[in-house]
Design an enzyme around this catalytic site. Structure first.
Site, mmCIF file in Angstrom:
data_model
loop_
_atom_site.group_PDB
_atom_site.id
_atom_site.type_symbol
_atom_site.label_atom_id
_atom_site.label_comp_id
_atom_site.label_asym_id
_atom_site.label_seq_id
_atom_site.Cartn_x
_atom_site.Cartn_y
_atom_site.Cartn_z
ATOM 1 N N ASP A 32 -7.476 7.080 -4.003
ATOM 2 C CA ASP A 32 -6.505 8.156 -4.213
ATOM 3 C C ASP A 32 -7.148 9.505 -3.894
ATOM 4 O O ASP A 32 -8.338 9.592 -3.611
ATOM 5 C CB ASP A 32 -5.941 8.108 -5.651
ATOM 6 C CG ASP A 32 -6.992 8.396 -6.719
ATOM 7 O OD1 ASP A 32 -7.705 9.420 -6.608
ATOM 8 O OD2 ASP A 32 -7.115 7.608 -7.679
ATOM 9 N N HIS A 54 -14.598 3.418 -0.523
ATOM 10 C CA HIS A 54 -13.630 2.373 -0.194
ATOM 11 C C HIS A 54 -12.440 2.909 0.603
ATOM 12 O O HIS A 54 -11.375 2.302 0.607
ATOM 13 C CB HIS A 54 -13.164 1.667 -1.478
ATOM 14 C CG HIS A 54 -14.243 0.844 -2.127
ATOM 15 N ND1 HIS A 54 -14.192 0.413 -3.433
ATOM 16 C CD2 HIS A 54 -15.418 0.364 -1.629
ATOM 17 C CE1 HIS A 54 -15.292 -0.299 -3.709
ATOM 18 N NE2 HIS A 54 -16.041 -0.329 -2.638
ATOM 19 N N TYR A 63 0.833 -1.217 0.000
ATOM 20 C CA TYR A 63 0.000 0.000 0.000
ATOM 21 C C TYR A 63 0.864 1.263 0.000
ATOM 22 O O TYR A 63 0.466 2.292 -0.552
ATOM 23 C CB TYR A 63 -0.989 -0.011 1.180
ATOM 24 C CG TYR A 63 -2.211 -0.861 0.876
ATOM 25 C CD1 TYR A 63 -3.286 -0.341 0.160
ATOM 26 C CD2 TYR A 63 -2.281 -2.188 1.266
ATOM 27 C CE1 TYR A 63 -4.393 -1.121 -0.152
ATOM 28 C CE2 TYR A 63 -3.386 -2.978 0.963
ATOM 29 C CZ TYR A 63 -4.436 -2.438 0.252
ATOM 30 O OH TYR A 63 -5.527 -3.207 -0.066
ATOM 31 N N ARG A 85 1.652 1.862 -3.537
ATOM 32 C CA ARG A 85 0.502 2.467 -4.237
ATOM 33 C C ARG A 85 0.342 3.940 -3.833
ATOM 34 O O ARG A 85 0.048 4.796 -4.669
ATOM 35 C CB ARG A 85 -0.777 1.688 -3.918
ATOM 36 C CG ARG A 85 -0.804 0.333 -4.619
ATOM 37 C CD ARG A 85 -2.081 -0.414 -4.340
ATOM 38 N NE ARG A 85 -3.271 0.366 -4.663
ATOM 39 C CZ ARG A 85 -4.491 0.065 -4.234
ATOM 40 N NH1 ARG A 85 -4.689 -0.997 -3.468
ATOM 41 N NH2 ARG A 85 -5.520 0.808 -4.558
ATOM 42 N N CYS A 114 -5.345 2.626 13.316
ATOM 43 C CA CYS A 114 -4.739 1.522 14.057
ATOM 44 C C CYS A 114 -5.530 0.235 13.813
ATOM 45 O O CYS A 114 -6.756 0.223 13.890
ATOM 46 C CB CYS A 114 -4.694 1.856 15.542
ATOM 47 S SG CYS A 114 -4.040 0.488 16.520
ATOM 48 N N PRO A 136 -13.957 3.336 -21.915
ATOM 49 C CA PRO A 136 -13.575 2.815 -23.242
ATOM 50 C C PRO A 136 -14.294 1.507 -23.560
ATOM 51 O O PRO A 136 -14.482 1.174 -24.718
ATOM 52 C CB PRO A 136 -12.062 2.561 -23.120
ATOM 53 C CG PRO A 136 -11.618 3.312 -21.925
ATOM 54 C CD PRO A 136 -12.793 3.464 -21.022
ATOM 55 N N ASN A 147 -12.552 5.147 -5.452
ATOM 56 C CA ASN A 147 -11.092 5.233 -5.481
ATOM 57 C C ASN A 147 -10.523 5.635 -4.123
ATOM 58 O O ASN A 147 -11.145 6.396 -3.378
ATOM 59 C CB ASN A 147 -10.638 6.229 -6.545
ATOM 60 C CG ASN A 147 -11.034 5.761 -7.937
ATOM 61 O OD1 ASN A 147 -11.465 4.617 -8.101
ATOM 62 N ND2 ASN A 147 -10.904 6.636 -8.919
ATOM 63 N N GLY A 181 -15.534 5.146 -15.508
ATOM 64 C CA GLY A 181 -14.380 4.276 -15.299
ATOM 65 C C GLY A 181 -14.540 3.222 -14.228
ATOM 66 O O GLY A 181 -13.621 3.030 -13.436
HETATM 67 P P1 OAD Z 1 -11.891 -1.926 -12.286
HETATM 68 O O1 OAD Z 1 -10.431 -2.157 -12.532
HETATM 69 O O2 OAD Z 1 -12.718 -3.109 -11.943
HETATM 70 O O3 OAD Z 1 -12.526 -1.248 -13.582
HETATM 71 C C1 OAD Z 1 -11.900 -0.150 -14.182
HETATM 72 C C2 OAD Z 1 -12.758 0.310 -15.328
HETATM 73 O O4 OAD Z 1 -12.183 1.487 -15.855
HETATM 74 C C3 OAD Z 1 -12.893 -0.697 -16.474
HETATM 75 O O5 OAD Z 1 -14.262 -0.832 -16.818
HETATM 76 C C4 OAD Z 1 -12.097 -0.046 -17.614
HETATM 77 O O6 OAD Z 1 -12.660 -0.318 -18.887
HETATM 78 C C5 OAD Z 1 -12.255 1.418 -17.267
HETATM 79 N N1 OAD Z 1 -11.204 2.293 -17.799
HETATM 80 C C6 OAD Z 1 -9.911 2.027 -18.071
HETATM 81 N N2 OAD Z 1 -9.285 3.108 -18.550
HETATM 82 C C7 OAD Z 1 -10.198 4.109 -18.581
HETATM 83 C C8 OAD Z 1 -10.163 5.480 -18.962
HETATM 84 N N3 OAD Z 1 -9.061 6.057 -19.422
HETATM 85 N N4 OAD Z 1 -11.336 6.199 -18.854
HETATM 86 C C9 OAD Z 1 -12.459 5.635 -18.390
HETATM 87 N N5 OAD Z 1 -12.543 4.344 -18.009
HETATM 88 C C10 OAD Z 1 -11.432 3.594 -18.093
HETATM 89 O O7 OAD Z 1 -11.995 -0.756 -11.200
HETATM 90 P P2 OAD Z 1 -13.239 -0.370 -10.286
HETATM 91 O O8 OAD Z 1 -14.524 -0.567 -10.995
HETATM 92 O O9 OAD Z 1 -12.949 0.963 -9.716
HETATM 93 O O10 OAD Z 1 -12.044 -2.057 -4.290
HETATM 94 O O11 OAD Z 1 -13.099 -1.476 -9.149
HETATM 95 C C11 OAD Z 1 -13.990 -1.461 -8.066
HETATM 96 C C12 OAD Z 1 -13.277 -1.875 -6.813
HETATM 97 O O12 OAD Z 1 -12.581 -3.120 -7.019
HETATM 98 C C13 OAD Z 1 -12.166 -0.934 -6.376
HETATM 99 O O13 OAD Z 1 -12.632 0.186 -5.655
HETATM 100 C C14 OAD Z 1 -11.331 -1.819 -5.513
HETATM 101 C C15 OAD Z 1 -11.283 -3.063 -6.361
HETATM 102 O O14 OAD Z 1 -11.069 -4.265 -5.672
HETATM 103 C C16 OAD Z 1 -11.435 -1.935 -3.102
HETATM 104 O O15 OAD Z 1 -10.264 -1.630 -3.016
HETATM 105 C C17 OAD Z 1 -12.323 -2.195 -1.953
#
Ligand code: OAD
Length: 253
Positions: free
Chosen positions: A103, A118, A66, A69, A126, A221, A101, A194
């Site tokens: 970040d 999240h 982490y 990251r 802690c 995309p 996100n 995204g």
């Molecule tokens: P994912 O990695 O599952 O999905 C990312 C999405 O972003 C995909 O649908 C891609 O097509 C899209 N993508 C990629 N590049 C892009 C761009 N330039 N513009 C727009 N979209 C784009 O990520 P999340 O859906 O955020 O949880 O994942 C959900 C959760 O799963 C996260 O919050 C995290 C992870 O495990 C925790 O950490 C609890």
């Protein structure tokens, strides 16, 4: 090409909700989770890094990952998608920004209030007593991924600090989740940016808004071409599609 009815709907909206996932930060160089080859869960084992059991078994491995990251985020800059969301808030009567996100790029782009479902990489607590340290974390030392780093100690109970993110098997922060669901039920337009929509309960948000009567827009995309009533897909990177949408709806600010 942005559909004209969508532009009209956005122009007249009173309550806009923006719901973001990892894709909104992709153009800042922050990896997503599930994109093939580049996604974090393609390259790292979630079960050995993102669960309370993993932290108990090897705190230094989890903390080090982490910290890597967090360092990537600290070295990254907000991109045009983050900035477009902050700009949209200046054009509509009310905007609620809900993010999966961890970040802080949306805040750094100028979004005042972000509901983080999240948690955050930047606010550890802690593992034993839950206390949030008063001092912010210092800059991470080493730029390598996969390096073990001992977590700092809690000033109150001498326990170990853990990343302030939601891990698999943990509940989402209830206040934030309730705020997100309430905003989804109230909004006229929801812009989902995204996200793969695979992780629940966060993934319920767009459907909730749609069922409550909102127009839903997917910016991705991978956005499909087929969409139903009150649903649009803007297929492309968020850093292009969001500025285009806002420019066409409101012109340059
Ligand atoms: P994912 O990695 O599952 O999905 C990312 C999405 O972003 C995909 O649908 C891609 O097509 C899209 N993508 C990629 N590049 C892009 C761009 N330039 N513009 C727009 N979209 C784009 O990520 P999340 O859906 O955020 O949880 O994942 C959900 C959760 O799963 C996260 O919050 C995290 C992870 O495990 C925790 O950490 C609890």
């Amino acid at each position: 090409m942005i559909p004209a009815p969508l532009i009209e709907t956005l122009r007249s909206a009173r309550n806009v909700m923006v719901f973001t996932g990892a894709g909104v930060s992709a153009e800042s160089g922050i990896p997503t989770f599930r994109d093939s080859l580049t996604g974090l869960w393609e390259r790292f084992d979630a079960a050995s890094l993102a669960t309370p059991e993993a932290f108990r078994a090897d705190p230094a491995l989890v903390w080090g990952w982490y910290e890597w990251r967090r360092m990537n985020v600290l070295q990254a800059q907000p991109n045009p998608a983050h900035r477009a969301i902050a700009e949209l808030a200046r054009h509509v009567p009310r905007l609620t920004l809900v993010s999966q996100n961890v970040d802080d790029l949306q805040e750094r782009a100028g979004s005042a209030e972000v509901i983080h479902l999240h948690g955050s990489l930047h606010q550890p607590r802690c593992f034993t007593c839950g206390k949030i340290p008063e001092e912010p974390l210092s800059m991470p030392d080493e730029p390598e991924g996969g390096r073990r780093v001992q977590p700092p100690q809690c000033a109150v109970c001498d326990g170990q600090l853990r990343p302030g993110v939601v891990w698999f098997g943990e509940s989402l922060p209830l206040d934030q989740l309730n705020a997100a669901f309430a905003a989804a039920e109230l909004c006229d337009v929801l812009i989902s940016v995204g996200t793969s929509g695979l992780v629940y309960p966060a993934a319920e948000v767009p459907g909730l808004a749609w069922r409550a009567g909102a127009t839903v827009v997917h910016v991705n995309p991978q956005a499909g071409t087929s969409h139903g009533e009150r649903e649009y897909a803007l297929a492309g990177p968020a850093g292009e599609k969001l500025p285009e949408l806002i420019q066409q709806a409101f012109g340059r600010s």
